[in-house]
Design an enzyme around this catalytic site. Sequence first.
Site, PDB file in Angstrom:
ATOM      1  N   SER A   1      36.833  47.083  54.125  1.00 17.25           N
ATOM      2  CA  SER A   1      36.541  47.340  55.655  1.00 17.25           C
ATOM      3  C   SER A   1      37.240  46.540  56.483  1.00 17.25           C
ATOM      4  CB  SER A   1      34.981  46.939  55.583  1.00 17.25           C
ATOM      5  OG  SER A   1      34.829  47.223  56.759  1.00 17.25           O
ATOM      6  N   TRP A   2      37.043  45.174  56.622  1.00 14.22           N
ATOM      7  CA  TRP A   2      37.826  44.480  57.854  1.00 14.22           C
ATOM      8  C   TRP A   2      39.146  44.326  57.567  1.00 14.22           C
ATOM      9  CZ3 TRP A   2      36.738  38.648  58.968  1.00 14.22           C
ATOM     10  CH2 TRP A   2      37.116  37.770  57.768  1.00 14.22           C
TER      11      TRP A   2
ATOM     12  N   TYR B   1      39.428  46.232  39.141  1.00 17.32           N
ATOM     13  CA  TYR B   1      38.958  45.248  40.105  1.00 17.32           C
ATOM     14  C   TYR B   1      37.480  45.129  39.668  1.00 17.32           C
ATOM     15  CZ  TYR B   1      37.063  43.036  44.264  1.00 17.32           C
ATOM     16  OH  TYR B   1      36.309  42.032  44.938  1.00 17.32           O
TER      17      TYR B   1
ATOM     18  N   GLN C   1      31.201  44.089  56.087  1.00 17.36           N
ATOM     19  CA  GLN C   1      32.101  43.223  56.406  1.00 17.36           C
ATOM     20  C   GLN C   1      32.147  43.117  57.947  1.00 17.36           C
ATOM     21  OE1 GLN C   1      35.698  43.537  54.320  1.00 17.36           O
ATOM     22  NE2 GLN C   1      35.456  41.678  52.920  1.00 17.36           N
TER      23      GLN C   1
ATOM     24  N   GLY D   1      31.367  37.745  54.463  1.00 17.04           N
ATOM     25  CA  GLY D   1      31.722  36.859  55.530  1.00 17.04           C
ATOM     26  C   GLY D   1      33.005  36.358  54.894  1.00 17.04           C
TER      27      GLY D   1
ATOM     28  N   ASP E   1      33.640  34.698  51.747  1.00 10.85           N
ATOM     29  CA  ASP E   1      33.390  34.411  50.466  1.00 10.85           C
ATOM     30  C   ASP E   1      33.069  32.917  50.129  1.00 10.85           C
ATOM     31  OD1 ASP E   1      34.797  37.056  50.732  1.00 10.85           O
ATOM     32  OD2 ASP E   1      35.041  36.831  48.599  1.00 10.85           O
TER      33      ASP E   1
ATOM     34  N   TYR F   1      41.005  29.115  48.678  1.00  7.27           N
ATOM     35  CA  TYR F   1      40.367  30.060  49.168  1.00  7.27           C
ATOM     36  C   TYR F   1      39.874  29.787  50.518  1.00  7.27           C
ATOM     37  CZ  TYR F   1      38.611  34.712  48.040  1.00  7.27           C
ATOM     38  OH  TYR F   1      38.177  36.224  47.906  1.00  7.27           O
ATOM     39  N   TRP F   2      38.581  29.980  50.757  1.00  7.49           N
ATOM     40  CA  TRP F   2      38.116  29.599  52.328  1.00  7.49           C
ATOM     41  C   TRP F   2      37.593  28.428  52.441  1.00  7.49           C
ATOM     42  CZ3 TRP F   2      38.380  33.358  56.167  1.00  7.49           C
ATOM     43  CH2 TRP F   2      38.599  34.746  55.781  1.00  7.49           C
TER      44      TRP F   2
ATOM     45  N   GLU G   1      48.226  35.449  51.060  1.00  6.87           N
ATOM     46  CA  GLU G   1      46.874  35.909  51.545  1.00  6.87           C
ATOM     47  C   GLU G   1      46.032  34.604  52.212  1.00  6.87           C
ATOM     48  OE1 GLU G   1      44.199  36.381  48.079  1.00  6.87           O
ATOM     49  OE2 GLU G   1      42.549  36.869  48.976  1.00  6.87           O
TER      50      GLU G   1
ATOM     51  N   GLN H   1      50.064  40.277  50.885  1.00  8.17           N
ATOM     52  CA  GLN H   1      48.904  40.529  51.498  1.00  8.17           C
ATOM     53  C   GLN H   1      48.699  41.534  52.848  1.00  8.17           C
ATOM     54  OE1 GLN H   1      45.628  39.835  49.708  1.00  8.17           O
ATOM     55  NE2 GLN H   1      44.393  40.213  51.391  1.00  8.17           N
TER      56      GLN H   1
END
Length: 460
Positions: A40-41, A89, A116, A180, A182, A375-376, A419, A434
């Site tokens: 989505s985002w 996936y 999202q 949000g 992850d 990652y985040w 990414e 990405q």
Amino acid sequence: MVDRAAREGDLAGRARAVLTGNDAGGWTKAAPNLYPHQWSWDSAFIAIGWSHLDPVRALREMERLFARQWRNGMIPHIVFDEQTPPGAYFPDYLRWDAGRSGHAPDGPPYTSGLCQPPVHAIAMLRVWEVAQDADEQVREEVRKRLGRLYPAVLAWHRYLAVARDPERSGLVTIYHPWEGADNSPRWDKALARIVPGDLPPYQRRDVGHVGDPSQRPTNADYDRYMWLVELLKRHRYDDHAIQKDYPFLVKDVFFSAILVAANTALLRIGEVVGATDESRGVIEEWIAVGRRGLGQRWDDRLRLCLDYDVRIAADIPVVTFAGLAPLVPGEDDEQRRTALLCRLDSPDFTGHSALRWPVVPSTSPNDPSFEPRNYWRGPSWPIIDWVIWRGLKMQGDDARAERLRHAALRRTAEAGFGEYFEPFTGEALGSPDQSWTAAVVLDWLAEDRHRSVTASAVGS
Ligand code: 2M8
């Protein structure tokens, strides 16, 4: 297909090649292998990228996503490609079993059951702005398509304002880290309380694509993610039921700030398409409530905006990019704006002396939870820089916005279209190519063209 410009190593050409390479025909994979569906985002940022190639194609990206809108207005966080085998996936659409909700689209819904941040209206407005340089026919086509999308976007924002904020606090409640950022440390405490029950067996696919598993969530966290999915399914994805006894409910300030900015964009789109005064009034009210809600999450000690754990009625005092949330729609209170800008420039964020480029780390290097490759939890993300850059620009903070844009462009020119990026070494991590990274680079590069046109107009 690699075009001529890409062979010559030109950044815009390379970004275009990423986007067209991931084009699946009217929609774009978030990444070639790791994320082979429509997110989505991601797709909102991707539409911004496409607008510089073909504004109508950009809106088709949104149309394909909105075609799977749920009847309660929710835009699902993943729209699965029916042609891609489910095993590509995980969790696939079978595991989500979105049909358990009375709100999911008919047939096999081919969607997830979460959502999202609502970047879509921001993207649609950007497409309209970019289309101003196109010919009359394209502009009219864009206006017509925006007119068709408008009620669907309004229903989406209404879902967030009502179903996801029953308290009318102006803050959106999220149900899962996947809604949000992850595995951000923002969710650590809330997640630690989740004890997975009897979980149907599953096999992770992400770690197979990203060679180094330390860049991704742990298996223990994945079990918790999957357990939350099982609970959501048991609740038939029903918002009332979920809010009664489901264990992960967080007021996400970044999500909420994006909603305020998106509502402001939607107001403007409403003018373009001749929307009713009634819908304008509703949106203005959402903006006011959203701003108030963000204001109430301000923490004077950290001088940041904090998420709120609804289940235990507690602030989440972690120093991450999300604390800067009020910069996204723009902070009206001058004292707070100054405080936020100081924080942005400080060694907690872009001013850290060891950063490869002065961009926004997802978690402050000074926070105990910081991990530079995970990652985040520390790396920088181009889309986060883009959202903050846009906020700065809209507040008229051109100098700061330009510094951020230049640093972000240097990152991609030197490290490629990763990414996310290790903040000290600059190494590209996660998936290569990405889509949303390429998309925001195209938008940043267009700013150069815009600036040179304005400069020559002023000079002449
Ligand atoms: C990441 O999330 C997905 C789950 O939705 C994953 O880890 O498999 C996040 O970075 C998310 O924000 C992003 O939209 C998605 C696709 O880029 O990947």
